[in-house]
Design a protein around this motif. Sequence first.
Motif, PDB file in Angstrom:
ATOM      1  N   LEU A  81       0.823  -1.207   0.000  1.00 32.72           N
ATOM      2  CA  LEU A  81       0.000   0.000   0.000  1.00 32.72           C
ATOM      3  C   LEU A  81       0.861   1.263   0.000  1.00 32.72           C
ATOM      4  CD1 LEU A  81      -2.784   1.411   0.261  1.00 32.72           C
ATOM      5  CD2 LEU A  81      -2.502   1.230   2.743  1.00 32.72           C
ATOM      6  N   THR A  82       1.878   1.287   0.848  1.00 33.79           N
ATOM      7  CA  THR A  82       2.757   2.456   0.928  1.00 33.79           C
ATOM      8  C   THR A  82       3.456   2.703  -0.398  1.00 33.79           C
ATOM      9  OG1 THR A  82       3.094   2.072   3.285  1.00 33.79           O
ATOM     10  CG2 THR A  82       4.681   3.490   2.189  1.00 33.79           C
ATOM     11  N   ASN A  83       3.973   1.659  -1.009  1.00 38.50           N
ATOM     12  CA  ASN A  83       4.627   1.809  -2.312  1.00 38.50           C
ATOM     13  C   ASN A  83       3.657   2.316  -3.376  1.00 38.50           C
ATOM     14  OD1 ASN A  83       7.072   0.903  -1.294  1.00 38.50           O
ATOM     15  ND2 ASN A  83       6.726  -1.215  -1.933  1.00 38.50           N
ATOM     16  N   TYR A  84       2.403   1.940  -3.252  1.00 39.86           N
ATOM     17  CA  TYR A  84       1.403   2.323  -4.246  1.00 39.86           C
ATOM     18  C   TYR A  84       0.980   3.786  -4.119  1.00 39.86           C
ATOM     19  CZ  TYR A  84      -3.050   2.371  -6.753  1.00 39.86           C
ATOM     20  OH  TYR A  84      -4.077   2.693  -7.594  1.00 39.86           O
ATOM     21  N   ILE A  85       0.811   4.318  -2.883  1.00 41.49           N
ATOM     22  CA  ILE A  85       0.211   5.653  -2.750  1.00 41.49           C
ATOM     23  C   ILE A  85       1.115   6.736  -2.175  1.00 41.49           C
ATOM     24  CG2 ILE A  85      -2.090   4.682  -2.474  1.00 41.49           C
ATOM     25  CD1 ILE A  85      -1.945   5.513   0.477  1.00 41.49           C
ATOM     26  N   HIS A  86       2.107   6.394  -1.384  1.00 42.50           N
ATOM     27  CA  HIS A  86       2.839   7.388  -0.590  1.00 42.50           C
ATOM     28  C   HIS A  86       3.491   8.459  -1.474  1.00 42.50           C
ATOM     29  CE1 HIS A  86       4.389   8.742   3.214  1.00 42.50           C
ATOM     30  NE2 HIS A  86       5.626   8.771   2.738  1.00 42.50           N
ATOM     31  N   GLY A  87       3.093   9.710  -1.242  1.00 42.81           N
ATOM     32  CA  GLY A  87       3.660  10.850  -1.952  1.00 42.81           C
ATOM     33  C   GLY A  87       3.069  11.129  -3.317  1.00 42.81           C
ATOM     34  N   LYS A  88       2.141  10.305  -3.763  1.00 47.35           N
ATOM     35  CA  LYS A  88       1.606  10.436  -5.121  1.00 47.35           C
ATOM     36  C   LYS A  88       0.295  11.216  -5.141  1.00 47.35           C
ATOM     37  CE  LYS A  88       3.830   6.181  -6.422  1.00 47.35           C
ATOM     38  NZ  LYS A  88       3.655   4.769  -6.622  1.00 47.35           N
ATOM     39  N   LYS A  89       0.027  11.860  -6.278  1.00 52.81           N
ATOM     40  CA  LYS A  89      -1.238  12.554  -6.487  1.00 52.81           C
ATOM     41  C   LYS A  89      -2.205  11.559  -7.117  1.00 52.81           C
ATOM     42  CE  LYS A  89      -3.260  16.774  -8.189  1.00 52.81           C
ATOM     43  NZ  LYS A  89      -3.011  18.093  -8.795  1.00 52.81           N
ATOM     44  N   MET A  90      -3.345  11.326  -6.425  1.00 48.37           N
ATOM     45  CA  MET A  90      -4.283  10.299  -6.865  1.00 48.37           C
ATOM     46  C   MET A  90      -5.712  10.725  -6.591  1.00 48.37           C
ATOM     47  SD  MET A  90      -2.281   6.964  -5.411  1.00 48.37           S
ATOM     48  CE  MET A  90      -2.351   5.829  -6.769  1.00 48.37           C
ATOM     49  N   ARG A  91      -6.640   9.999  -7.199  1.00 46.27           N
ATOM     50  CA  ARG A  91      -8.064  10.198  -6.941  1.00 46.27           C
ATOM     51  C   ARG A  91      -8.504   9.312  -5.787  1.00 46.27           C
ATOM     52  NH1 ARG A  91     -11.256  10.576 -12.722  1.00 46.27           N
ATOM     53  NH2 ARG A  91     -10.218  12.496 -13.389  1.00 46.27           N
ATOM     54  N   ILE A  92      -9.454   9.841  -5.005  1.00 45.83           N
ATOM     55  CA  ILE A  92     -10.050   9.095  -3.899  1.00 45.83           C
ATOM     56  C   ILE A  92     -11.545   9.039  -4.134  1.00 45.83           C
ATOM     57  CG2 ILE A  92     -10.419   9.004  -1.410  1.00 45.83           C
ATOM     58  CD1 ILE A  92      -8.008  10.936  -1.162  1.00 45.83           C
ATOM     59  N   ILE A  93     -12.097   7.834  -4.114  1.00 41.21           N
ATOM     60  CA  ILE A  93     -13.539   7.652  -4.251  1.00 41.21           C
ATOM     61  C   ILE A  93     -14.010   6.826  -3.050  1.00 41.21           C
ATOM     62  CG2 ILE A  93     -15.412   6.642  -5.605  1.00 41.21           C
ATOM     63  CD1 ILE A  93     -13.666   7.056  -8.100  1.00 41.21           C
ATOM     64  N   PHE A  94     -14.983   7.345  -2.331  1.00 48.14           N
ATOM     65  CA  PHE A  94     -15.598   6.600  -1.230  1.00 48.14           C
ATOM     66  C   PHE A  94     -16.802   5.859  -1.793  1.00 48.14           C
ATOM     67  CE2 PHE A  94     -13.422  10.148   0.811  1.00 48.14           C
ATOM     68  CZ  PHE A  94     -12.643   9.470   1.731  1.00 48.14           C
ATOM     69  N   SER A  95     -16.931   4.577  -1.508  1.00 46.87           N
ATOM     70  CA  SER A  95     -17.987   3.758  -2.112  1.00 46.87           C
ATOM     71  C   SER A  95     -19.386   4.285  -1.802  1.00 46.87           C
ATOM     72  CB  SER A  95     -17.858   2.300  -1.659  1.00 46.87           C
ATOM     73  OG  SER A  95     -18.008   2.198  -0.256  1.00 46.87           O
ATOM     74  N   LYS A  96     -19.568   4.926  -0.658  1.00 43.89           N
ATOM     75  CA  LYS A  96     -20.888   5.444  -0.306  1.00 43.89           C
ATOM     76  C   LYS A  96     -21.155   6.820  -0.913  1.00 43.89           C
ATOM     77  CE  LYS A  96     -21.687   2.564   3.599  1.00 43.89           C
ATOM     78  NZ  LYS A  96     -22.304   2.392   4.880  1.00 43.89           N
ATOM     79  N   ASP A  97     -20.206   7.358  -1.670  1.00 40.55           N
ATOM     80  CA  ASP A  97     -20.364   8.626  -2.385  1.00 40.55           C
ATOM     81  C   ASP A  97     -19.678   8.469  -3.740  1.00 40.55           C
ATOM     82  OD1 ASP A  97     -21.073  11.266  -2.845  1.00 40.55           O
ATOM     83  OD2 ASP A  97     -19.361  12.102  -1.759  1.00 40.55           O
TER      84      ASP A  97
END
Length: 135
Positions: A81-97
């Motif tokens: 998980l850390t290698n995948y996201i740490h420091g990167k610009k990404m989209r976040i989607i919450f399943s309930k929204d």
Amino acid sequence: MIADVKIGEKWLTKDFDFIFNDKSISTAEPKFTIIEVPGSSDVIDLTESITGDVEYQQRKISIRLESAAGKDSYYAKFSELTNYIHGKKMRIIFSKDSGYYWEGRMTVTKADPMFYGQTIEISATVDPYKYETQS
């Protein structure tokens, strides 16, 4: 439906085996542009002068995850998980929204292995607005 969070192209529960526990999203602080007039108690408020609208600072999102996996599995998933996201610009989607997404820079801020479960906290500095996924 189990609550989940998608960061980039991966779901945290489905793809990393972490349980989405909680989130907090700060309010967007307005950007004020105020000039004090020297020698007086007057001020000049330029907050809406350029665009005609109030502009906003970036927001903070905090996401808390938990895992009931053993420590060996936990550390491998945490590293992935850390290698995948740490420091990167990404989209976040919450399943309930799921009709909207947030976009910003991700940071893994805490990893707390405990006897009965492991906790991970992720923070993100995101744009002040959420965007429609279908627009």
